[in-house]
Design a protein around this motif. Structure first.
Motif, PDB file in Angstrom:
ATOM      1  N   THR A 275       0.832  -1.209   0.000  1.00 51.75           N
ATOM      2  CA  THR A 275       0.000   0.000   0.000  1.00 51.75           C
ATOM      3  C   THR A 275       0.865   1.257   0.000  1.00 51.75           C
ATOM      4  N   GLY A 276       2.027   1.184   0.651  1.00 49.93           N
ATOM      5  CA  GLY A 276       2.940   2.318   0.613  1.00 49.93           C
ATOM      6  C   GLY A 276       3.354   2.652  -0.805  1.00 49.93           C
ATOM      7  N   TYR A 277       3.586   1.618  -1.630  1.00 49.09           N
ATOM      8  CA  TYR A 277       3.962   1.839  -3.025  1.00 49.09           C
ATOM      9  C   TYR A 277       2.871   2.610  -3.759  1.00 49.09           C
ATOM     10  N   ILE A 278       1.593   2.190  -3.635  1.00 50.05           N
ATOM     11  CA  ILE A 278       0.539   2.857  -4.405  1.00 50.05           C
ATOM     12  C   ILE A 278       0.161   4.214  -3.791  1.00 50.05           C
ATOM     13  N   PHE A 279       0.505   4.430  -2.522  1.00 51.96           N
ATOM     14  CA  PHE A 279       0.208   5.727  -1.904  1.00 51.96           C
ATOM     15  C   PHE A 279       1.314   6.755  -2.122  1.00 51.96           C
ATOM     16  N   GLY A 280       2.333   6.387  -2.909  1.00 49.66           N
ATOM     17  CA  GLY A 280       3.337   7.374  -3.289  1.00 49.66           C
ATOM     18  C   GLY A 280       4.753   7.088  -2.848  1.00 49.66           C
ATOM     19  N   LYS A 281       4.982   5.990  -2.123  1.00 48.32           N
ATOM     20  CA  LYS A 281       6.345   5.641  -1.722  1.00 48.32           C
ATOM     21  C   LYS A 281       7.008   4.867  -2.849  1.00 48.32           C
ATOM     22  N   ASN A 282       7.287   5.591  -3.939  1.00 49.49           N
ATOM     23  CA  ASN A 282       7.933   5.009  -5.113  1.00 49.49           C
ATOM     24  C   ASN A 282       8.869   6.057  -5.710  1.00 49.49           C
ATOM     25  N   ALA A 283       9.567   5.696  -6.759  1.00 49.35           N
ATOM     26  CA  ALA A 283      10.635   6.538  -7.287  1.00 49.35           C
ATOM     27  C   ALA A 283      10.153   7.904  -7.759  1.00 49.35           C
ATOM     28  N   SER A 284       8.900   8.018  -8.195  1.00 49.22           N
ATOM     29  CA  SER A 284       8.389   9.311  -8.679  1.00 49.22           C
ATOM     30  C   SER A 284       7.322   9.889  -7.760  1.00 49.22           C
ATOM     31  N   SER A 285       7.141   9.312  -6.586  1.00 49.07           N
ATOM     32  CA  SER A 285       6.131   9.755  -5.612  1.00 49.07           C
ATOM     33  C   SER A 285       4.730   9.790  -6.216  1.00 49.07           C
ATOM     34  N   ALA A 323       9.473   2.884 -10.217  1.00 47.97           N
ATOM     35  CA  ALA A 323      10.186   1.815  -9.504  1.00 47.97           C
ATOM     36  C   ALA A 323       9.891   1.900  -8.009  1.00 47.97           C
ATOM     37  N   PRO A 324       9.842   0.756  -7.323  1.00 47.72           N
ATOM     38  CA  PRO A 324       9.669   0.774  -5.864  1.00 47.72           C
ATOM     39  C   PRO A 324      10.866   1.426  -5.175  1.00 47.72           C
ATOM     40  N   ASN A 325      10.631   1.952  -3.987  1.00 50.27           N
ATOM     41  CA  ASN A 325      11.707   2.557  -3.192  1.00 50.27           C
ATOM     42  C   ASN A 325      12.466   1.541  -2.358  1.00 50.27           C
ATOM     43  N   THR A 326      11.911   0.338  -2.257  1.00 49.16           N
ATOM     44  CA  THR A 326      12.505  -0.672  -1.389  1.00 49.16           C
ATOM     45  C   THR A 326      12.556  -2.018  -2.090  1.00 49.16           C
ATOM     46  N   GLU A 327      13.569  -2.817  -1.739  1.00 51.49           N
ATOM     47  CA  GLU A 327      13.694  -4.150  -2.322  1.00 51.49           C
ATOM     48  C   GLU A 327      12.633  -5.105  -1.797  1.00 51.49           C
ATOM     49  N   ALA A 328      11.918  -4.702  -0.748  1.00 54.65           N
ATOM     50  CA  ALA A 328      10.856  -5.546  -0.209  1.00 54.65           C
ATOM     51  C   ALA A 328       9.646  -5.609  -1.133  1.00 54.65           C
ATOM     52  N   VAL A 329       9.602  -4.692  -2.111  1.00 52.58           N
ATOM     53  CA  VAL A 329       8.452  -4.603  -3.013  1.00 52.58           C
ATOM     54  C   VAL A 329       8.906  -4.887  -4.439  1.00 52.58           C
ATOM     55  N   THR A 330       8.141  -5.689  -5.164  1.00 55.30           N
ATOM     56  CA  THR A 330       8.431  -5.965  -6.579  1.00 55.30           C
ATOM     57  C   THR A 330       7.159  -5.769  -7.397  1.00 55.30           C
TER      58      THR A 330
END
Length: 405
Positions: A275-285, A323-330
């Motif tokens: 959920t962090g990924y889709i809420f903006g915790k990614n390479a382009s926010s 891209a994800p900000n963390t290796e925990a997410v693919t």
């Protein structure tokens, strides 16, 4: 991290969305005698029904003792069934392929292809004229807004064609507009004199007793009127190929997921990562719209190697996603394929989900299907949803699935 065993699995969300686009795989169709596909008691009942629907005087007209050479040539063109010539059988099959998809749209079916006396039977309805037949179609259209999907047409008797189909309806008179799904066969009788359709017998996959009037059929309708709350947001597309008394077989279109390691099928470990990924915790926010359901996938036979997944919007592709900000997410593409699905309500506790998986797998094996190891749990609702409204599903991927005709 979950394996890609499921990646050959999934295809289209019925009713709300159009049929899926062509995918690299195809659903095969297996021709087998109708009687062999039914329990002996149902076999006897349906043979009686078919006999009632046959043209007067039997299916095949007796041969004349003064047959001309032209008649002998025509006889050589007959199929192994006798009756219809190969050319007539193919013409009628092609007609149904073109005409039946218009069953419930504004075009409608071609009345001229039917006798004035068309004997229609399904487990809870019957009519004996073309006007009654068309009235039944109009009534279904007004009350249920059906979507009809034709899978196959085949000659199955001397003057008989059989179709396999899926029909999905929403009962518009109830506030929650429940979805009703029927799959099965239609046995279409042909009048030998004018080659028009003179009978239509429906057999549903979900019941044993397909005779009119079937209380089992009526109960099958009532069971589907229950309330499931499905959020009005994007979801993977699928087409229901077959609905039995115990499960659905669906063909899913490809879709993308964001995925993280989980702990158990009903657990929430890894949920904050996806959920962090889709809420903006990614390479382009970038904030990405929420979809449904949340999947948890167990990819091994012990259901212990688990990942948690959120489906990404259908207008995205892997190249356009940040891209994800963390290796925990693919990020991963699920390629699409065939899955058996068991739907249930209530809070999806671990022991309940494991029992549903066990029951579904056992039924699939009993029915001669080939379930793969592992499964998915689909949770459609916010945890604050009332338990009796919740929609949950256990999905098991199938190998070598073939629709039977």
């Amino acid at each position: 991290m979950a394996t890609t065993t499921w990646s050959t699995s999934l295809r289209s969300r019925l009713l709300i969305l159009p049929p899926p686009p062509a995918t690299p795989f195809a659903v095969s169709l297996r021709l087998r005698p109708r009687a062999a596909a039914l329990p002996s008691s149902s076999r006897r009942r349906n043979l009686r029904l078919a006999a009632r629907a046959a043209p007067p005087g039997g299916a095949v007209a007796p041969a004349s003792s003064s047959s001309a050479p032209a008649a002998e040539e025509e006889k050589e063109e007959k199929l192994g069934f006798g009756g219809l010539s190969a050319a007539d059988a193919e013409r009628l099959c092609e007609f149904l392929r073109a005409d039946l998809p218009h069953l419930f749209d504004d075009v409608g079916i071609d009345r001229s292809a039917y006798d004035d006396r068309v004997r229609f039977r399904d487990p809870i309805t019957r009519h004996d004229t073309i006007d009654g037949y068309l009235f039944n179609i109009r009534l279904l259209k007004q009350l249920f807004r059906p979507d009809f999907y034709l899978h196959a047409v085949k000659q199955t008797g001397p003057y008989e064609l059989t179709t396999r189909w899926t029909m999905v309806m929403k009962f518009m008179l109830l506030p929650w507009k429940p979805e009703l799904v029927f799959t099965g066969l239609s046995i279409m009788g042909v009048n030998p004199q004018n080659l028009k359709f003179n009978s239509h017998l429906d057999l549903w996959d979900s019941i044993q007793n397909n005779e009119y009037f079937s209380f089992e059929g009526l109960w099958d309708v009532f069971k589907q009127l229950r309330i499931y709350k499905t959020p009005d947001i994007e979801t993977p597309k699928y087409l229901i190929l077959k609905r039995t008394a115990h499960y659905e077989v669906r063909s899913y279109a490809p879709f993308l997921i964001v995925e993280a390691k989980g702990d158990k099928l009903t657990g929430s470990s890894g949920f904050n990562n996806v959920t962090g990924y889709i809420f903006g915790k990614n390479a382009s926010s970038e904030k990405i719209p929420m979809t449904t359901p949340v999947f948890t996938q167990a990819s091994d036979d012990t259901l212990s190697d688990v990942s948690i997944q959120i489906v990404l919007p259908m207008n995205k592709d892997l190249n356009s996603l940040p891209a994800p900000n963390t290796e925990a997410v693919t990020l991963r593409k699920v390629e699409g394929g065939i899955a058996a699905v068991k739907k249930f309500s209530g809070r999806p506790k671990e022991e309940i989900v494991l029992q549903k998986e066990k029951d579904l797998r056992s039924q699939l094996l009993k029915d001669g299907l080939k379930p793969q190891q592992g499964c998915l749990l689909a949770r459609y609702n916010d945890p604050r949803t009332k338990s009796f409204l919740m929609r949950n599903e256990v999905l098991i991927q199938l190998n070598d699935f073939a629709l039977e005709l």
